[in-house]
Design an enzyme around this catalytic site. Structure first.
Site, mmCIF file in Angstrom:
data_model
loop_
_atom_site.group_PDB
_atom_site.id
_atom_site.type_symbol
_atom_site.label_atom_id
_atom_site.label_comp_id
_atom_site.label_asym_id
_atom_site.label_seq_id
_atom_site.Cartn_x
_atom_site.Cartn_y
_atom_site.Cartn_z
ATOM 1 N N HIS A 137 -0.129 -5.093 5.909
ATOM 2 C CA HIS A 137 -0.718 -5.123 4.568
ATOM 3 C C HIS A 137 -0.512 -6.507 3.971
ATOM 4 O O HIS A 137 0.427 -7.233 4.337
ATOM 5 C CB HIS A 137 -0.050 -4.087 3.667
ATOM 6 C CG HIS A 137 -0.410 -2.684 4.002
ATOM 7 N ND1 HIS A 137 -0.180 -1.645 3.119
ATOM 8 C CD2 HIS A 137 -0.974 -2.118 5.098
ATOM 9 C CE1 HIS A 137 -0.583 -0.515 3.664
ATOM 10 N NE2 HIS A 137 -1.070 -0.784 4.875
ATOM 11 N N GLU B 63 0.686 -7.492 1.153
ATOM 12 C CA GLU B 63 1.999 -7.704 0.527
ATOM 13 C C GLU B 63 3.082 -7.950 1.574
ATOM 14 O O GLU B 63 3.945 -8.812 1.392
ATOM 15 C CB GLU B 63 2.407 -6.485 -0.310
ATOM 16 C CG GLU B 63 1.427 -6.109 -1.383
ATOM 17 C CD GLU B 63 0.413 -5.060 -0.933
ATOM 18 O OE1 GLU B 63 0.056 -4.216 -1.770
ATOM 19 O OE2 GLU B 63 -0.013 -5.078 0.237
ATOM 20 N N CYS C 269 1.331 0.090 -1.992
ATOM 21 C CA CYS C 269 1.628 1.431 -1.488
ATOM 22 C C CYS C 269 3.150 1.617 -1.416
ATOM 23 O O CYS C 269 3.915 0.686 -1.673
ATOM 24 C CB CYS C 269 0.993 1.605 -0.103
ATOM 25 S SG CYS C 269 1.827 0.631 1.179
ATOM 26 N N CYS D 296 4.881 -1.011 0.941
ATOM 27 C CA CYS D 296 4.913 -2.364 0.379
ATOM 28 C C CYS D 296 5.831 -2.451 -0.839
ATOM 29 O O CYS D 296 6.564 -3.429 -1.000
ATOM 30 C CB CYS D 296 3.502 -2.811 0.026
ATOM 31 S SG CYS D 296 2.463 -3.014 1.492
#
Length: 150
Positions: free
Chosen positions: A46, A48, A76, A79
């Site tokens: 992801h 992040e 999420c 993260c």
């Protein structure tokens, strides 16, 4: 946030969920990332996570005190956990994620006092642009018969 949005556009061009993130310390970018889960065949890739890893590498440390993450979509649970464990000071969010957001919408891990650190949350920077690119991406996915949810 503009730099994070540019990264989201790059993810969009690569047919990734269009999310971008940058970590700032002392007014300079020390880490950046955009979603690359498809490209890398890695569910943890992801924006992040990649930005946090890059920032830790750039700074030569595992904690990100005095750093701010700008991200186009609310992080999420995975993260947000990384933000808490890295002791990041602040996260600035473009669009909320009602399905999996963990900084106040679906869940709130960022300020959970049971954890060893709490992250300040600022919401709504470039919110319309950040929502627009996500909506456009998923509309295109649905119309091509290749639906994908966040």
């Amino acid at each position: 946030m503009q730099q994070a949005f540019f990264l989201a556009e790059q993810a969009y061009e690569e047919k990734e969920v269009p999310v971008g993130a940058v970590v700032i310390k002392d007014d300079r970018i020390v880490g950046k990332g955009y979603n690359q889960t498809e490209r890398l065949n890695d569910p943890t890739a992801h924006a992040e996570m990649l930005a946090v890893s890059a920032a830790c590498s750039t700074l030569g440390q595992k904690y990100l005190q005095d750093c701010t993450l700008y991200v186009t979509l609310e992080p999420c649970p995975m993260c947000t956990g990384a933000l808490v464990w890295s002791k990041l000071d602040t996260v600035v969010i473009g669009a909320w994620d009602a399905k999996a957001g963990s900084c106040g919408s679906a869940f709130n891990l960022s300020t959970n006092d049971k954890l060893n650190h709490q992250v300040n949350v600022i919401q709504g920077f470039m919110e319309n642009d950040c929502e627009w690119i996500l909506k456009k991406f998923f509309e295109e996915r649905r119309s091509s018969g290749n639906g994908q949810s966040l």
